[in-house]
Design a protein around this motif. Structure first.
Motif, PDB file in Angstrom:
ATOM      1  N   MET A  70      28.897 -38.967  34.968  1.00 11.77           N
ATOM      2  CA  MET A  70      30.202 -39.449  36.064  1.00 11.77           C
ATOM      3  C   MET A  70      31.188 -40.121  35.095  1.00 11.77           C
ATOM      4  SD  MET A  70      29.892 -38.015  38.743  1.00 11.77           S
ATOM      5  CE  MET A  70      28.456 -37.103  39.501  1.00 11.77           C
ATOM      6  N   VAL A  71      30.858 -40.837  34.064  1.00 16.81           N
ATOM      7  CA  VAL A  71      32.004 -41.393  33.198  1.00 16.81           C
ATOM      8  C   VAL A  71      32.341 -40.276  32.252  1.00 16.81           C
ATOM      9  CG1 VAL A  71      32.394 -43.000  31.305  1.00 16.81           C
ATOM     10  CG2 VAL A  71      30.800 -43.767  33.225  1.00 16.81           C
ATOM     11  N   GLY A  72      31.312 -39.425  31.789  1.00 20.70           N
ATOM     12  CA  GLY A  72      31.580 -38.430  30.896  1.00 20.70           C
ATOM     13  C   GLY A  72      32.546 -37.530  31.547  1.00 20.70           C
ATOM     14  N   GLU A  73      32.459 -37.178  32.974  1.00 14.86           N
ATOM     15  CA  GLU A  73      33.255 -36.254  33.753  1.00 14.86           C
ATOM     16  C   GLU A  73      34.882 -36.874  33.897  1.00 14.86           C
ATOM     17  OE1 GLU A  73      32.621 -33.025  34.906  1.00 14.86           O
ATOM     18  OE2 GLU A  73      30.892 -33.172  33.538  1.00 14.86           O
ATOM     19  N   ILE A  74      34.538 -38.204  34.222  1.00 16.29           N
ATOM     20  CA  ILE A  74      35.991 -38.792  34.194  1.00 16.29           C
ATOM     21  C   ILE A  74      36.914 -38.768  32.962  1.00 16.29           C
ATOM     22  CG2 ILE A  74      37.254 -41.149  34.326  1.00 16.29           C
ATOM     23  CD1 ILE A  74      34.655 -41.938  36.400  1.00 16.29           C
ATOM     24  N   LEU A  75      36.272 -38.987  31.734  1.00 20.27           N
ATOM     25  CA  LEU A  75      36.882 -38.807  30.562  1.00 20.27           C
ATOM     26  C   LEU A  75      37.230 -37.310  30.264  1.00 20.27           C
ATOM     27  CD1 LEU A  75      34.671 -41.094  28.299  1.00 20.27           C
ATOM     28  CD2 LEU A  75      37.156 -41.653  29.206  1.00 20.27           C
ATOM     29  N   HIS A  76      36.645 -36.464  30.719  1.00 22.08           N
ATOM     30  CA  HIS A  76      36.788 -34.962  30.511  1.00 22.08           C
ATOM     31  C   HIS A  76      38.227 -34.616  31.486  1.00 22.08           C
ATOM     32  CE1 HIS A  76      36.575 -30.595  29.895  1.00 22.08           C
ATOM     33  NE2 HIS A  76      36.451 -30.710  31.119  1.00 22.08           N
ATOM     34  N   LYS A  77      38.383 -35.415  32.338  1.00 25.41           N
ATOM     35  CA  LYS A  77      39.602 -34.914  33.208  1.00 25.41           C
ATOM     36  C   LYS A  77      40.914 -35.478  32.651  1.00 25.41           C
ATOM     37  CE  LYS A  77      37.897 -32.954  37.014  1.00 25.41           C
ATOM     38  NZ  LYS A  77      38.478 -31.729  37.496  1.00 25.41           N
ATOM     39  N   LEU A  78      40.376 -36.715  31.899  1.00 23.87           N
ATOM     40  CA  LEU A  78      41.665 -37.322  31.294  1.00 23.87           C
ATOM     41  C   LEU A  78      42.082 -36.652  29.973  1.00 23.87           C
ATOM     42  CD1 LEU A  78      40.725 -41.086  31.661  1.00 23.87           C
ATOM     43  CD2 LEU A  78      42.255 -39.863  32.900  1.00 23.87           C
ATOM     44  N   VAL A  79      41.058 -35.961  29.308  1.00 24.31           N
ATOM     45  CA  VAL A  79      41.151 -35.263  28.180  1.00 24.31           C
ATOM     46  C   VAL A  79      40.420 -34.034  27.924  1.00 24.31           C
ATOM     47  CG1 VAL A  79      41.117 -35.554  25.318  1.00 24.31           C
ATOM     48  CG2 VAL A  79      41.142 -37.580  26.804  1.00 24.31           C
ATOM     49  N   PRO A  80      40.989 -32.858  28.874  1.00 21.98           N
ATOM     50  CA  PRO A  80      40.521 -31.944  29.065  1.00 21.98           C
ATOM     51  C   PRO A  80      39.977 -30.920  27.923  1.00 21.98           C
ATOM     52  CG  PRO A  80      42.432 -31.817  30.476  1.00 21.98           C
ATOM     53  CD  PRO A  80      42.475 -33.141  29.425  1.00 21.98           C
ATOM     54  N   SER A  81      40.492 -31.315  26.646  1.00 26.83           N
ATOM     55  CA  SER A  81      40.357 -30.456  25.439  1.00 26.83           C
ATOM     56  C   SER A  81      39.171 -30.792  24.834  1.00 26.83           C
ATOM     57  CB  SER A  81      41.403 -30.674  24.445  1.00 26.83           C
ATOM     58  OG  SER A  81      41.406 -32.012  24.200  1.00 26.83           O
ATOM     59  N   VAL A  82      38.410 -32.029  25.265  1.00 28.83           N
ATOM     60  CA  VAL A  82      37.074 -32.216  24.714  1.00 28.83           C
ATOM     61  C   VAL A  82      36.037 -31.958  25.761  1.00 28.83           C
ATOM     62  CG1 VAL A  82      35.705 -34.165  24.124  1.00 28.83           C
ATOM     63  CG2 VAL A  82      37.931 -34.303  23.586  1.00 28.83           C
ATOM     64  N   SER A  83      34.751 -31.606  25.576  1.00 32.00           N
ATOM     65  CA  SER A  83      34.001 -31.060  26.553  1.00 32.00           C
ATOM     66  C   SER A  83      33.468 -32.366  26.938  1.00 32.00           C
ATOM     67  CB  SER A  83      32.785 -30.404  25.716  1.00 32.00           C
ATOM     68  OG  SER A  83      31.632 -30.455  26.311  1.00 32.00           O
ATOM     69  N   ASP A  84      32.928 -32.154  28.334  1.00 29.74           N
ATOM     70  CA  ASP A  84      32.316 -33.485  29.127  1.00 29.74           C
ATOM     71  C   ASP A  84      31.049 -33.807  28.566  1.00 29.74           C
ATOM     72  OD1 ASP A  84      31.135 -30.755  29.536  1.00 29.74           O
ATOM     73  OD2 ASP A  84      31.115 -31.490  32.101  1.00 29.74           O
ATOM     74  N   PHE A  85      30.246 -32.757  28.044  1.00 31.27           N
ATOM     75  CA  PHE A  85      28.777 -33.196  27.092  1.00 31.27           C
ATOM     76  C   PHE A  85      29.130 -33.649  26.047  1.00 31.27           C
ATOM     77  CE2 PHE A  85      27.124 -30.305  30.342  1.00 31.27           C
ATOM     78  CZ  PHE A  85      26.071 -31.077  30.670  1.00 31.27           C
ATOM     79  N   ALA A  86      30.258 -33.453  25.427  1.00 26.57           N
ATOM     80  CA  ALA A  86      30.658 -34.316  24.097  1.00 26.57           C
ATOM     81  C   ALA A  86      31.082 -35.696  24.342  1.00 26.57           C
ATOM     82  CB  ALA A  86      31.989 -33.695  23.377  1.00 26.57           C
ATOM     83  N   PHE A  87      31.409 -36.012  25.450  1.00 29.31           N
ATOM     84  CA  PHE A  87      31.770 -37.327  25.966  1.00 29.31           C
ATOM     85  C   PHE A  87      30.633 -38.020  26.260  1.00 29.31           C
ATOM     86  CE2 PHE A  87      36.376 -36.369  26.833  1.00 29.31           C
ATOM     87  CZ  PHE A  87      36.981 -37.357  25.982  1.00 29.31           C
ATOM     88  N   ILE A  88      29.687 -37.309  26.891  1.00 29.69           N
ATOM     89  CA  ILE A  88      28.251 -37.828  27.321  1.00 29.69           C
ATOM     90  C   ILE A  88      27.417 -38.245  26.331  1.00 29.69           C
ATOM     91  CG2 ILE A  88      26.428 -37.214  28.435  1.00 29.69           C
ATOM     92  CD1 ILE A  88      27.830 -35.396  30.413  1.00 29.69           C
ATOM     93  N   ILE A  89      27.370 -37.402  25.206  1.00 29.77           N
ATOM     94  CA  ILE A  89      26.684 -37.632  23.883  1.00 29.77           C
ATOM     95  C   ILE A  89      27.176 -38.803  23.197  1.00 29.77           C
ATOM     96  CG2 ILE A  89      25.986 -36.828  21.895  1.00 29.77           C
ATOM     97  CD1 ILE A  89      26.162 -33.922  22.921  1.00 29.77           C
ATOM     98  N   ILE A  90      28.333 -38.942  23.094  1.00 30.34           N
ATOM     99  CA  ILE A  90      29.271 -40.121  22.488  1.00 30.34           C
ATOM    100  C   ILE A  90      28.719 -41.471  23.276  1.00 30.34           C
ATOM    101  CG2 ILE A  90      31.255 -41.181  21.728  1.00 30.34           C
ATOM    102  CD1 ILE A  90      32.243 -38.350  21.247  1.00 30.34           C
TER     103      ILE A  90
END
Length: 434
Positions: free
Chosen positions: A274-294
């Motif tokens: 869910m945190v990854g999805e929130i960050l993806h909403k804020l920065v749509p150009s970055v994949s949600d799974f990229a955020f999740i991995i990080i």
């Protein structure tokens, strides 16, 4: 003196000694008959239970047969390839009805069971690693993945020129889609980039990009399986470890297992997702799974959660992957491998270019990975073959074919991050050379 003779096992009990993912053959035949009757009578429910039952019945038996049949077992990717291609073939010849296919596709994509599986695998794989190994492997892995992708891009373009198709054909319709990160995060945005750059229709471009994604994924499955077998007893094989060295992993023994911890682990994985999805909403150009991995890497690197929650998340992930992987492969074969698209686009030039791309990226990753201190086999798989797979679905099938599901974190890292770089590179290429 006891003259009684011990009765020999009955035929049914002997048949039941054949196990298919834990099911005895007699019981498996029974649920197979129930499945066929449900399909024929239109009684198969169009919900999660109906989709899961379909995937279990089809995927488990196909994986079992692929692991036993000599040619498939030795040369064609074993159970993973069989579990993907046999259901896809049944769909192609309309043996599996369209409503069953739609139900499985909805479950995997709209209901996002595939995301559930991948999140469980990523979080458990990373949190189960040794911290030092994770950090050392990550900083070595990313340069290998990027260098390998660049070499493959230029190799495909040059070979495309040599066979008379031109550099741009190889770049735009083979290299970019094959290395774009799959369908949803690769071919779809690429088609929009092409449409904007060439002032065309995104749907038309998508139909030209998809065959490279599908064929590259098939070659990646076969290549990963062959490499892991060829170098089975070699010093270049890490047997699932990215770098040499003895590193302690998070252990989840039978004595420690508890249903409570599985539930806790699901909560931890869900929170990270869910945190990854929130960050993806804020920065749509970055994949949600990229955020999740990080996120998971940061959590592990800085020890942000107690060991109890690490163990729980590892236990949850293992519970998911050990019980559903074969079913998931069958489901992907039913819903995501479109043989009609692939067969309609086959030319010898196209097949050659996809094969050249696979060979170039995997060989480069093998040798460059060795230079960066990675096990060459693991580097070839995660920074090579994986970067020519169909994103999440392809990562699962490639890693399953070579029995390296524990490398999902690196697979997703290379696939998603390098896929994002491919999108940027494609836009620049069109702007300057299109």
């Amino acid at each position: 003196m006891n003259n009684e003779k011990q009765s020999s096992p009955s035929l049914l009990s002997r048949l039941d000694n054949f196990k298919i993912d834990g099911y005895g053959l007699v019981f498996y035949a029974l649920i197979g008959i129930i499945f066929v009757l449900a399909v024929v009578t239109k009684a198969l429910s169009t919900d999660i239970l109906g989709a899961l039952f379909t995937m279990l019945v089809v995927g488990n038996i196909c994986y079992y047969l692929g692991g036993k049949l000599p040619i498939f077992r030795s040369y064609l990717g074993g159970g993973s390839f069989f579990a993907l291609m046999v259901p896809a073939t049944l769909v192609f010849f309309h043996i599996i009805p369209a409503d069953v296919v739609l139900n499985v596709k909805t479950f995997l994509t709209t209901d996002n069971f595939l995301n559930f599986y991948i999140v469980a695998l990523i979080t458990s794989a990373i949190l189960g690693m040794n911290r030092d190994m994770l950090l050392k492997a990550t900083v070595r892995f990313l340069p290998v993945a990027i260098i390998s992708g660049v070499v493959a891009f230029f190799t495909v373009g040059l070979v495309s020129m040599l066979i008379g198709k031109g550099f741009s054909y190889g770049a735009l319709y083979v290299a970019f889609p094959a290395m774009g990160g799959g369908v949803g995060t690769g071919a779809v945005p690429l088609s929009k980039i092409y449409a904007a750059g060439f002032h065309g229709n995104a749907g038309t471009y998508f139909s030209h990009l998809l065959p490279a994604v599908i064929l590259a994924n098939i070659f990646a499955i076969l290549g990963a399986s062959w490499v892991s077998k060829i170098f089975k007893n070699s010093k270049y094989n890490g047997h699932g470890e990215m770098i040499p060295g003895k590193f302690e992993e998070v252990k989840t023994t039978k004595a420690e297992f508890s249903f409570t911890k599985v539930g806790v682990g699901m909560g931890v994985a869900g929170a990270i997702y869910m945190v990854g999805e929130i960050l993806h909403k804020l920065v749509p150009s970055v994949s949600d799974f990229a955020f999740i991995i990080i996120l998971v890497i940061l959590v592990k690197a800085f020890g942000l959660i107690p060991k109890y929650y690490e163990e729980s998340t590892v236990m949850f992930g293992q519970s998911v992957t050990k019980t559903t992987t074969h079913a998931l492969l069958g489901g992907m074969g039913i819903a995501m491998v479109d043989l009609s698209v692939l067969t309609s686009s086959i030319t010898w030039q196209f097949v050659l270019l996809v094969l050249v791309g696979i060979i170039a990226i995997s060989l480069t990753a093998f040798f460059v990975g060795k230079l960066f201190g990675l096990y060459p086999v693991e580097a070839a798989i995660t920074a090579g073959f994986i970067n020519n797979s169909m994103g999440g679905t392809g990562n699962v099938s490639v890693l399953a074919a070579c029995d390296r599901m524990g490398l999902m974190a690196f697979a997703q890292m290379g696939n998603r991050l390098c896929g994002a770089l491919v999108l940027v590179a494609s836009g620049l290429y069109i702007a300057f050379f299109g």
